[in-house]
Write an enzyme that holds these catalytic residues in place. Sequence first.
Site, short mmCIF file in Angstrom:
data_model
loop_
_atom_site.label_atom_id
_atom_site.label_comp_id
_atom_site.label_asym_id
_atom_site.label_seq_id
_atom_site.Cartn_x
_atom_site.Cartn_y
_atom_site.Cartn_z
CG HIS A 37 -1.91 -1.11 1.21
ND1 HIS A 37 -2.93 -1.21 0.29
CD2 HIS A 37 -2.01 -2.20 2.01
CE1 HIS A 37 -3.62 -2.31 0.53
NE2 HIS A 37 -3.08 -2.93 1.56
NE ARG A 45 -2.29 9.93 -7.35
CZ ARG A 45 -3.12 10.82 -6.81
NH1 ARG A 45 -2.95 12.11 -7.00
NH2 ARG A 45 -4.14 10.42 -6.07
CB CYS A 105 -5.09 -0.23 -8.63
SG CYS A 105 -3.72 0.96 -8.60
CG HIS A 138 -6.20 -4.68 7.17
ND1 HIS A 138 -6.25 -5.52 6.07
CD2 HIS A 138 -7.44 -4.16 7.30
CE1 HIS A 138 -7.49 -5.49 5.57
NE2 HIS A 138 -8.22 -4.67 6.29
#
Length: 146
Positions: A37, A45, A105, A138
């Site tokens: 991440h 981008r 994404c 996470h």
Amino acid sequence: MAMSLCPLLLVFVLGLGLTPPSLAQDDSRYRQFLTKHYDANPRGRNDRYCESMMVRRHLTTPCKDTNTFIHGSKSSIKAICGNKNGNPYGETLRISKTRFQVTTCKHAGGSPRPPCRYRATPGFRSIVIACENGLPVHFDESFFRP
């Protein structure tokens, strides 16, 4: 000379045995979080960025449905785990007090096997993460408020 190194070597070996296994595992989960991440300085981008980053970060076997890259400093992301840049969110998560530049994404469909095609959605928003021992481990993809 060899005799003087023995006590030092003994202390080092004993020290390795005293390192808590949970600390080593937490660091591993943090490194995995960064791999999945974190991208401090993205080059573009767009869809091409997503496709190349997902391959580079080994997230395409099978094609991962959704992944978000956070563009900021590691220290500001870590600060979400404390009160400096984060607040409790639900039972176990933390939400950032500041907004981050992100690129989400999303798999464009088709086969779950490579080559994977992705659509990029750049944004600037709060992020939600889970933390262990003061480190992010996470990223919550379900939080998608602008």
